[in-house]
Design an enzyme around this catalytic site. Structure first.
Site, short mmCIF file in Angstrom:
data_model
loop_
_atom_site.label_atom_id
_atom_site.label_comp_id
_atom_site.label_asym_id
_atom_site.label_seq_id
_atom_site.Cartn_x
_atom_site.Cartn_y
_atom_site.Cartn_z
N HIS A 1 0.82 -1.21 0.00
CA HIS A 1 0.00 0.00 0.00
C HIS A 1 0.85 1.27 0.00
O HIS A 1 0.87 2.01 0.99
CB HIS A 1 -0.92 -0.01 1.22
CG HIS A 1 -1.90 -1.14 1.24
ND1 HIS A 1 -1.53 -2.43 1.56
CD2 HIS A 1 -3.23 -1.18 0.95
CE1 HIS A 1 -2.61 -3.22 1.50
NE2 HIS A 1 -3.64 -2.48 1.12
N SER B 1 -6.83 -5.17 10.70
CA SER B 1 -8.29 -5.19 10.67
C SER B 1 -8.68 -3.82 11.20
O SER B 1 -8.41 -3.48 12.35
CB SER B 1 -8.84 -6.31 11.56
OG SER B 1 -10.24 -6.28 11.49
N LEU B 2 -9.29 -3.04 10.34
CA LEU B 2 -9.41 -1.60 10.64
C LEU B 2 -10.35 -1.30 11.81
O LEU B 2 -11.25 -2.08 12.10
CB LEU B 2 -9.87 -0.87 9.37
CG LEU B 2 -8.84 -0.94 8.23
CD1 LEU B 2 -9.44 -0.45 6.92
CD2 LEU B 2 -7.60 -0.12 8.58
N HIS C 1 -5.27 2.36 -4.66
CA HIS C 1 -5.20 1.78 -3.31
C HIS C 1 -4.66 0.35 -3.37
O HIS C 1 -5.10 -0.46 -4.18
CB HIS C 1 -6.59 1.75 -2.66
CG HIS C 1 -6.58 1.12 -1.29
ND1 HIS C 1 -6.33 1.86 -0.14
CD2 HIS C 1 -6.74 -0.16 -0.89
CE1 HIS C 1 -6.36 1.04 0.90
NE2 HIS C 1 -6.60 -0.19 0.47
N GLU D 1 -18.04 -3.99 23.87
CA GLU D 1 -17.15 -5.15 24.00
C GLU D 1 -15.90 -5.01 23.15
O GLU D 1 -14.82 -5.47 23.53
CB GLU D 1 -17.90 -6.43 23.63
CG GLU D 1 -19.03 -6.81 24.60
CD GLU D 1 -20.30 -5.99 24.42
OE1 GLU D 1 -20.43 -5.32 23.37
OE2 GLU D 1 -21.17 -6.00 25.32
N ASP E 1 -34.14 -16.14 30.48
CA ASP E 1 -33.77 -14.97 29.68
C ASP E 1 -33.81 -15.25 28.17
O ASP E 1 -33.88 -14.34 27.36
CB ASP E 1 -32.37 -14.47 30.06
CG ASP E 1 -32.42 -13.51 31.23
OD1 ASP E 1 -33.52 -13.01 31.54
OD2 ASP E 1 -31.36 -13.27 31.83
N GLN F 1 -29.38 -14.32 25.23
CA GLN F 1 -28.40 -14.20 26.31
C GLN F 1 -27.53 -15.45 26.47
O GLN F 1 -26.65 -15.49 27.34
CB GLN F 1 -29.10 -13.94 27.65
CG GLN F 1 -30.21 -12.92 27.61
CD GLN F 1 -29.72 -11.55 27.20
OE1 GLN F 1 -28.91 -10.95 27.90
NE2 GLN F 1 -30.18 -11.06 26.06
#
Ligand SMILES: Cc1ncc(C[n+]2csc(CCOP(=O)(O)OP(=O)(O)O)c2C)c(N)n1
Length: 623
Positions: free
Chosen positions: A41, A130-131, A265, A368, A425, A429
């Site tokens: 790149h 991994s962006l 690119h 998360e 639940d 969950q």
């Protein structure tokens, strides 16, 4: 002008010249390495050459001989595909030589297509590519520095198309909430992504306004004006908020044939173009720079371990609660232990740790990806980091976990609320895919204790494990089946009942169902061996192969989907030797559960004692 002013002026001109020359060198070296590799790149590297040159020459305070020192500033290349630029900068500071630079992307080279740590590359501490993951990693590093009372700062380079990732903004909000000032994100606003223009083009204000709305100090600059870059970096260090520098740049800057052109690119320049480009950039240079020194830093004196006894149980307890109580105990035994929560600390029981070590407990809220990203940043700075949420929700950060494995990070993860056994639940969950997901991670250890005492031993062992480790915990209380002093080696298993008619293999909640089933089968004169595979990965292949050979019938029972869980781990262990004969039956969750009591749901899934007994009887009759 008096003499002093002239001196200042001269110095500025010298510095400006150096930064521009260095930027040209970084651009040239990025072109050389990618053209030599035939891929990579270069244009993504060229847009950020000035930003990187000024940073490495005058702002990134680092001791190259002690790359792991908590005193050092950190640079995280969130737009990891611009790796050639990072390697060019590492060459400029003398960390790698030209031969290594030109080995880019070659088999066995320490400098891969995207940054990944390795023994020959200690200046790269986390894997990127991994962006969208750099800001959270940077946040974790900055939190660790604050804990260590280091004056270090973290600089994260992100792309503009990359900034469409929600994880960027999750982390930014968390950084503002945690009042982090030692974090700067530099956004390389080059208008282009992979397949064309980005959503916002060169509209720097969009990003400035957003960053401000997220509680950040934000400024926009011309990303090829070295004096403006230097001033922005200074402003970032002087503000008590995290700073976002939106730097307007050109993709492929400095090479007229490709600058700001779509379609370049991820393409290396063909040799003739590379030659013209290098000529246009002023040819080869061999500038070496010495980065500024970090501020002096003294490690705080380590506190002696409290030497308190580990938790021990004789009564039923939920393994999730035993997990929390073990962390609370470990807080007193291990200084560098930190815990991150995804706003479920009263469910996973990380709150037990928080009560005794609030300064080492980090609330990452319902984010998360930020939680795991920050954990990755913290462990890079030497912290023993645990993170916990419902096992189901860890999947939100699966890519962060996968990337951490590439970066050889040591992550300690806990997923609570395993399986249909959580009951009422309902399926949103329930962790039902977590074992499959974590087993697939390179080098991961997957643990699934059945009682409180096993949990204590396994969680304590995790604190010393390398790479990714995962403990799966259960919502409901389970009886104590082990003595507190029982050992649980990683890769081991426990044989709780002898027997050669059938082997029942289970872990966690289904171990208890298997024990009930074994007692009922014994009343029928069927001797069932019961194996607790608390270590799902690595699994005790020897015990499983012996069980298969000696009984001829292995029934695996698990509260997990049929795909990829304990049953498949057992099959893999048996298949690995190729010589084992006998049958394997997998009892696991096949259909989509709903709400119900844990007992009802285990019966519905066919993983309770009744189902085990029926399965064994049928199989033995048929056999
Ligand atoms: C999560 C993720 N999605 C997609 C890609 C593939 N990819 C690599 S670079 C890129 C474009 C990035 O553009 P930008 O952030 O603007 O960086 P630039 O190269 O323009 O500096 C894409 C889509 C990736 N590496 N990671």
């Amino acid at each position: 002008m008096d003499d002093v002013d002239i001196e200042d002026h001269r110095e500025r001109i010298d510095r400006t010249q150096l930064w521009n020359e260095l930027a040209a060198q970084l651009a040239v070296d990025s072109i050389r390495s990618t053209t030599e590799a035939g891929s990579g790149h270069p244009t993504s590297s060229l847009s950020a050459a000035h930003l990187t040159a000024v940073l490495f020459a005058d702002h990134l305070r680092t001791d190259l001989h002690d790359p792991r020192s908590p005193a050092n500033d950190r640079f995280v290349l969130s737009k990891g595909h611009a790796a050639p630029l990072l390697y060019a900068a590492l060459k400029a500071v003398g960390a790698i030589d030209d031969e290594t630079l030109l080995s880019l992307r070659r088999f066995g080279s320490p400098i891969q297509g995207h940054p990944a740590p390795g023994p020959a590359l200690p200046w790269v501490e986390v894997a990127t590519g991994s962006l969208g993951q750099g800001p959270a990693i940077g946040l974790g590093m900055a939190l660790a520095m604050r804990l260590d009372e280091s004056a270090g700062r973290v600089w994260v380079l992100i792309g503009d198309s990359e900034s469409a990732e929600g994880s960027v903004w999750e982390a930014m909000e968390a950084a503002a909430h945690h009042r982090i000032s030692a974090l700067t994100c530099v956004l390389d606003l080059n208008r282009l992504g992979q397949r064309g223009p980005t959503m916002h083009g060169w509209d720097a204000d969009v990003f400035v306004r957003r960053a401000e709305a997220f509680g950040w100090h934000a400024l926009s600059i011309d990303g090829h004006d070295v004096a403006a870059i230097d001033a922005a970096y200074r402003a970032a260090t002087e503000d008590d908020r995290p700073t976002m520098i939106v730097a307007r740049t050109e993709k492929g800057h400095g090479v007229s044939e490709v600058a700001d052109r779509d379609g370049w690119h991820g393409k290396a320049f063909p040799p003739e173009l590379a030659e013209r480009a290098i000529r246009e950039l002023g040819g080869l240079r061999s500038i070496t720079i010495t980065p500024p020194k970090p501020e002096p830093w003294m490690p705080a004196g380590a506190r002696a371990p409290a030497g308190a006894p580990a938790p021990a149980y004789t009564e039923p307890i939920a393994t999730r609660k035993a997990f929390g109580e073990t962390l609370r105990w470990l807080a007193g035994e291990r200084d560098g232990l930190v815990v991150l929560d995804g706003e479920v600390g009263n469910s996973t029981y990380t709150e037990d740790f928080e009560t005794v070590a609030p300064e080492r407990f980090f609330q990452m809220y319902i984010a998360e990806q930020t939680m795991i990203g920050a954990q990755t940043g913290m462990q890079a700075l030497g912290k023993t980091a645990f993170a916990a949420t419902f096992g189901a929700f860890l999947t939100r950060a699966y890519d962060q976990i996968r990337m951490s494995a590439i970066g050889r990070a040591d992550l300690r993860l806990c997923g609570s609320h395993a399986g249909v056994s959580i009951g009422e639940d309902g399926p949103s969950q329930m962790a039902l895919e977590d074992i499959a997901a974590l087993r697939a991670i390179h080098g991961a250890t997957v643990l699934y204790p059945a009682d409180g005492n096993a949990t204590v031993r396994l969680v304590a062992a995790m604190a010393d494990l390398r790479d990714i480790s995962y403990v799966r915990t259960t919502r409901e209380a389970t009886p104590a089946i082990y003595a507190p002093e029982e050992g649980f080696p990683i890769g081991g298993s426990k044989t709780l009942r002898p027997g050669n008619d059938v082997a029942l293999v289970a872990a966690g909640i289904t171990l208890h169902e298997s024990l009930i089933a074994a007692d009922r089968l014994a009343a029928d004169g069927i001797a069932a061996r019961v194996l607790d595979c608390y270590s799902v990965k690595p699994i005790d292949g020897d015990a499983l192969r012996a069980a298969a050979a000696e009984t001829g019938l292995v029934v695996v029972i698990e509260d997990h989907r049929i795909e990829g869980g304990l049953g498949d781990a057992v099959l893999d262990a048996l298949a690995s030797e190729g010589t084992v004969t006998g049958r394997v039956v997998k009892l696991a969750v096949h259909d989509m559960p709903g709400s119900g009591s844990p007992e009802e749901l285990r019966a519905w899934a066919g993983i309770d004692a009744d189902a085990i007994v029926a399965t064994v009887r049928t199989a033995l009759v048929r056999g």
